[in-house]
Design a protein around this motif. Sequence first.
Motif, short mmCIF file in Angstrom:
data_model
loop_
_atom_site.label_atom_id
_atom_site.label_comp_id
_atom_site.label_asym_id
_atom_site.label_seq_id
_atom_site.Cartn_x
_atom_site.Cartn_y
_atom_site.Cartn_z
N GLY A 271 0.80 -1.21 0.00
CA GLY A 271 0.00 0.00 0.00
C GLY A 271 0.83 1.26 0.00
N GLY A 272 2.14 1.13 -0.17
CA GLY A 272 3.02 2.29 -0.21
C GLY A 272 3.48 2.74 1.16
N GLY A 273 3.27 1.94 2.20
CA GLY A 273 3.68 2.32 3.55
C GLY A 273 5.04 1.76 3.91
N ASP A 274 5.40 1.94 5.17
CA ASP A 274 6.69 1.49 5.69
C ASP A 274 6.52 0.08 6.27
OD1 ASP A 274 9.08 1.02 6.96
OD2 ASP A 274 9.22 3.01 7.85
N ALA A 275 7.15 -0.90 5.63
CA ALA A 275 7.00 -2.28 6.07
C ALA A 275 7.58 -2.49 7.46
CB ALA A 275 7.67 -3.22 5.06
N GLU A 276 8.75 -1.91 7.73
CA GLU A 276 9.39 -2.09 9.04
C GLU A 276 8.52 -1.50 10.15
OE1 GLU A 276 11.99 -3.76 9.89
OE2 GLU A 276 12.51 -4.38 7.85
N ALA A 277 7.96 -0.31 9.90
CA ALA A 277 7.11 0.32 10.91
C ALA A 277 5.86 -0.52 11.16
CB ALA A 277 6.73 1.73 10.46
N ALA A 278 5.30 -1.09 10.10
CA ALA A 278 4.11 -1.91 10.25
C ALA A 278 4.42 -3.17 11.05
CB ALA A 278 3.55 -2.29 8.88
N MET A 279 5.56 -3.77 10.79
CA MET A 279 5.94 -4.97 11.54
C MET A 279 6.20 -4.64 13.01
SD MET A 279 8.40 -6.82 8.71
CE MET A 279 8.84 -8.17 9.80
N SER A 280 6.85 -3.50 13.26
CA SER A 280 7.11 -3.08 14.64
C SER A 280 5.81 -2.79 15.38
CB SER A 280 8.01 -1.85 14.66
OG SER A 280 9.25 -2.12 14.06
N ALA A 281 4.86 -2.15 14.69
CA ALA A 281 3.57 -1.87 15.31
C ALA A 281 2.82 -3.17 15.62
CB ALA A 281 2.73 -0.99 14.38
N TYR A 282 2.92 -4.13 14.72
CA TYR A 282 2.27 -5.44 14.94
C TYR A 282 2.86 -6.12 16.18
CZ TYR A 282 1.00 -10.34 14.17
OH TYR A 282 0.53 -11.62 14.34
#
Length: 318
Positions: free
Chosen positions: A48-59
Amino acid sequence: MTPGLAFVVRRGAWAAATLFVALAATFALVALTPDPNAALAGFAAAAGGGDAEAAMSAYEAARNLDEPVLDRFLGFVRGAVTLDLGRSLSSGEPVRSILVDRALVSLSYVVPAAVVSVAGGVLVGATTALRDSSLGDRLTGAAAYLGLSVPNFWLAALGGAYLAAALGAGGSFDPEAGLFASPNVQYLAIAAAVLATTMFAAQLRYTQAEMGAFADAEFVRLVRAKGGNTRRVARHVLRNAAPPLVSLFVTELLATLFVAVVVVESVLGIPGVGAALLEAVSARDLPMVMGVTLFVVAVGVFARFAQDVLRATLDPRL
């Protein structure tokens, strides 16, 4: 301390240690292995054009995966002592309330299946073992082997196909309708029949074998010589064969909890403990996985503890 009390204390300590080790092993298996859902969250963010690392950290932060494993395990143990098992990461509901609801569903068909299979297996096995009938022995032996050889998932699939034809394509277990509402009762009846098939066959075979071993014993000949009928002989023989039969019943019960319940509920779509475990493992819902594990292992450990005490009561030599 009396020998009987010392025996109970030893068995109780062993049961507690077994429960702790099983919980620790399950926690380590889930907590120390990579969570594929974290990668999926990163992939979805990147797509979706977002930050993969940030999404994984948030998860990971949302599921407390960034905390030390030991702290998380000790927190679970403290909660388990007070029956505070936390909240499901998938639904947000308390794990304890989910377990209570799911356990009622599973027990509603496991208990009838166990009662019918044990009572029927012991009755038929005892009757055929003490009668001099080679044809009866062959027939009951064939029935027992057939029941043990037919897979539970196949029987459950046949039951599901029957219910689909009887109820229509939209028919399924409806948790909102109540446990004993139609068609839920039919699903529970099919599940009980599937479990009882294997458990009845095992009880029948082992009862026949254990009691058949005493058929020519000296005390049996003495009872017959005094005019004792088959019922009286069976009562004396069953008293001697009871300890190994108790062990068999507990073994079959544990096998049902760990294997058959998961299979039957998955095939028939019954929302019991087995289905909850599969859902939790698929979602990596650690609180729910540990809650189900605690329930299943606690039941198994308590059953083995009760078996040891009952066997010691039935056979003082132990």
